[in-house]
Motif scaffolding. Structure first.
Motif, short mmCIF file in Angstrom:
data_model
loop_
_atom_site.label_atom_id
_atom_site.label_comp_id
_atom_site.label_asym_id
_atom_site.label_seq_id
_atom_site.Cartn_x
_atom_site.Cartn_y
_atom_site.Cartn_z
N GLY A 20 0.81 -1.21 0.00
CA GLY A 20 0.00 0.00 0.00
C GLY A 20 0.85 1.26 0.00
N GLN A 23 1.86 1.95 -3.55
CA GLN A 23 0.79 2.53 -4.37
C GLN A 23 0.52 3.98 -3.98
OE1 GLN A 23 -2.21 0.12 -6.05
NE2 GLN A 23 -3.88 1.34 -5.19
N TRP A 122 -4.93 -1.08 2.57
CA TRP A 122 -5.19 -0.04 1.57
C TRP A 122 -6.52 0.66 1.84
CZ3 TRP A 122 -2.77 3.08 -1.35
CH2 TRP A 122 -3.45 3.80 -2.34
N SER A 126 -6.19 4.63 1.79
CA SER A 126 -6.93 5.40 0.78
C SER A 126 -7.77 6.52 1.37
CB SER A 126 -7.82 4.46 -0.04
OG SER A 126 -8.82 3.86 0.76
N LEU A 137 -6.18 -1.91 -4.60
CA LEU A 137 -4.74 -2.07 -4.46
C LEU A 137 -4.23 -2.94 -5.61
CD1 LEU A 137 -2.13 -1.70 -2.85
CD2 LEU A 137 -2.72 -3.76 -1.56
#
Length: 572
Positions: A20, A23, A122, A126, A137
């Motif tokens: 995560g 990302q 995630w 987020s 993800l």
């Protein structure tokens, strides 16, 4: 913006958090990403390229001036650490009793083990930025993410076996490890290297004693993570239990077998490596050394997979959808089969589809309902998932579908189909307050209990039996802007008018006046489109215009047929 991701835990937990973090850095490259770590994982995390810094759990956080913290640990003792430094944004799980310590939360029941731990992480990460809302993800930690790797040069051809003995690892009987090592040593010219650490001292001593007669079975251990990564990445294959080393092996792309119990607290659905390169075998099903040996040679036995479930086919009908296909098909990779029905794409749509499936069919377009019935007829799974090319399956919906597929047969087959909520993305926002929301569609159903019906272009799946609604959403990336919406609605209104006439429907002038007004009232008032502000009003007006055009065009068709100008409406 300076962000602290908190996971001061063991190697496996930290690795699941790093997916995560990667990302986040890709999506928001201007942010500084720090990781709150224990001393045990400091040297590993500080060697990761996308991590801007590490903070030990014993350090004072005040000098760092963090703007936000994401508490993935979800422990009271860590949550309290973020109050004194006055971190402005504190994100955590509202399912915990101490959630009042956070000011941004999401309710997550991780113990249900419905998705991977990295995906749970995630869901919290987020919450940092609106642009991350409703994103899946997709990034995975890999070998290129490490700053430095010390290459292992002692052997070129070797297997790595990790008989872990940590708290989270349920052991495979030691005689199985020895049996597997001897089988690998007997029929190959490769070395078989047991990887052990401080927790495996007793195991290491017994392994050394019982394999002394095999010169190509040896033991190795590493204190430096750079050396450990270099050792793992060039291995021929890997076998290990639920340990951090198994997560690293998967991140490095190793093939092999991960051995997991099916206890809910350690279930592979939650704790297996994210986007795993390893095949997971269930310890509950007692795989033997021979079974694992066969798996290492490509002979996988489905009896040992942790979850035996009904099969699922997903189908997509498309034409010239190259901008949407990757996002759509990436969200379907977990399905047993993907069926594509293309109606004559002239862009890269079919080329993209070939990267995901060989079940690609061409059929000339003659209506939404007919096209989807044809696609349904090509599917071979017990259950069917229907997704449009401009849609994406959310992580939560995927987990709910897999839960249904894993139910006992009698319970599973009692429900014939499930409606799924579709959430629209349009005009730079998610429409999850009103207007288009909530919008439920029948999208997941048993193959033998469905046929396609409805009036084009508003086709629908007709289910023979009991239905329910399923948690989770389909993300619908609809029109690129208002001009695109007007263009599409003009085309759809023409098709709707034609098919309404063919179905025997006729319009009167009252329909032309009243139906558009009711459409606006329903969208803007009854379905609370006003909650979307000015955008809700604008879209409500456009929806009313669509209804007006549909009935005006139907009125026009009636007139042209009456005067003999049109003999066959189906050719319009």
């Amino acid at each position: 913006m300076r962000i602290l991701i908190s996971r001061p835990d063991k190697i496996g937990d930290v690795t699941l958090a790093l997916h995560g973090a990667k990302q986040l850095k890709r999506r928001l490259p201007s942010v500084e990403v720090f990781v709150h770590v224990s001393e045990y994982t400091l040297s590993l995390v500080s060697n990761v390229k996308f991590v801007d810094g590490c903070v030990l759990v014993t350090e004072d956080l005040t000098p760092y001036n963090f703007d936000a913290v994401v508490d993935l640990m979800a422990k009271n003792r860590t949550a309290r650490l973020y109050i004194k430094p006055r971190i402005r944004i504190r994100i955590g799980n509202s399912a915990r009793w101490f959630s009042f310590l956070y000011n941004r939360t999401r309710f997550i029941r991780r113990s249900y083990a419905l998705m991977n731990e990295a995906e749970y992480n995630w869901q919290l990460i987020s919450l940092l930025d609106p642009s991350l809302k409703n994103t899946r993800l997709t990034e995975t930690l890999d070998v290129h993410d490490f700053k430095e790797i010390v290459e292992y040069t002692e052997y070129k051809n070797y297997y790595v076996l990790m008989p872990g003995a940590t708290v989270s690892a349920i052991g495979w009987d030691l005689k199985n490890w020895i049996d597997l090592a001897e089988r690998l040593a007997d029929d190959t010219d490769a070395q078989v290297l047991f990887l052990t650490g401080p927790a495996e001292k007793e195991i290491a001593a017994e392994l050394r004693q019982k394999t002394v007669h095999k010169s190509n079975i040896q033991l190795r251990s590493f204190d430096d993570p750079k050396e450990l990564i270099g050792f793992l990445k060039n291995a021929k294959a890997y076998v290990g239990p639920s340990t951090g080393i198994t997560h690293l092996a998967s991140a490095l792309g190793l093939k092999g077998v991960a051995l997991y119990p099916e206890l809910r607290s350690m279930h592979p659905t939650r704790w297996m490596p994210f986007n795993s390169s390893l095949t997971v075998y269930s310890l509950d099903k007692n795989p033997s050394a021979l079974d694992v040996y066969n798996a290492l040679h490509g002979r996988y036995d489905p009896r040992f997979l942790p979850i035996r479930r009904a099969s699922i086919s997903a189908f997509v009908v498309c034409c010239n959808e190259e901008k949407n296909m990757v996002r759509c098909l990436e969200s379907l990779k977990w399905c047993d089969e993907i069926v594509i029905v293309d109606s004559g794409s002239t862009d890269r749509t079919v080329e993209i589809c070939r990267q995901y499936t060989d079940r690609i069919f061409y059929r000339k377009w003659n209506g939404h309902s007919e096209q989807k019935q044809f696609a349904l007829d090509q599917c071979r799974g017990d259950w069917i998932l229907n997704i449009d090319a401009d849609e994406e399956v959310s992580t939560e919906l995927k987990s709910q579908i897999l839960r249904v597929l894993g139910l006992p047969k009698r319970r599973r087959e009692a429900i014939k189909g499930y409606e799924v909520c579709r959430v629209v993305y349009f005009l730079g926002r998610w429409w999850d307050h009103g207007g288009w929301y909530p919008e439920y569609r029948m999208r997941f159903f048993q193959r033998r209990c469905v046929r396609w019906g409805g009036v084009n272009p508003h086709e629908k799946a007709l289910i023979d039996g009991k239905t329910r609604r399923l948690k989770g959403a389909i993300y619908h990336y609809t029109y690129s802007g208002i001009p695109h919406q007007v263009e599409c609605l003009n085309r759809h209104s023409s098709n709707s008018a034609k098919y309404l006439y063919l179905a025997g429907k006729r319009t009167r002038f009252a329909n032309i006046i009243l139906n558009p007004a009711f459409r606006f009232f329903k969208f803007y008032i009854l379905k609370r489109g006003f909650r979307e502000g000015r955008a809700g009003f604008v879209v409500g007006c456009i929806e009313a215009c669509y209804t007006f055009l549909k009935y005006v065009k139907l009125w026009e068709i009636q007139g042209r047929v009456r005067t003999g100008e049109v003999a066959d409406v189906s050719n319009l």
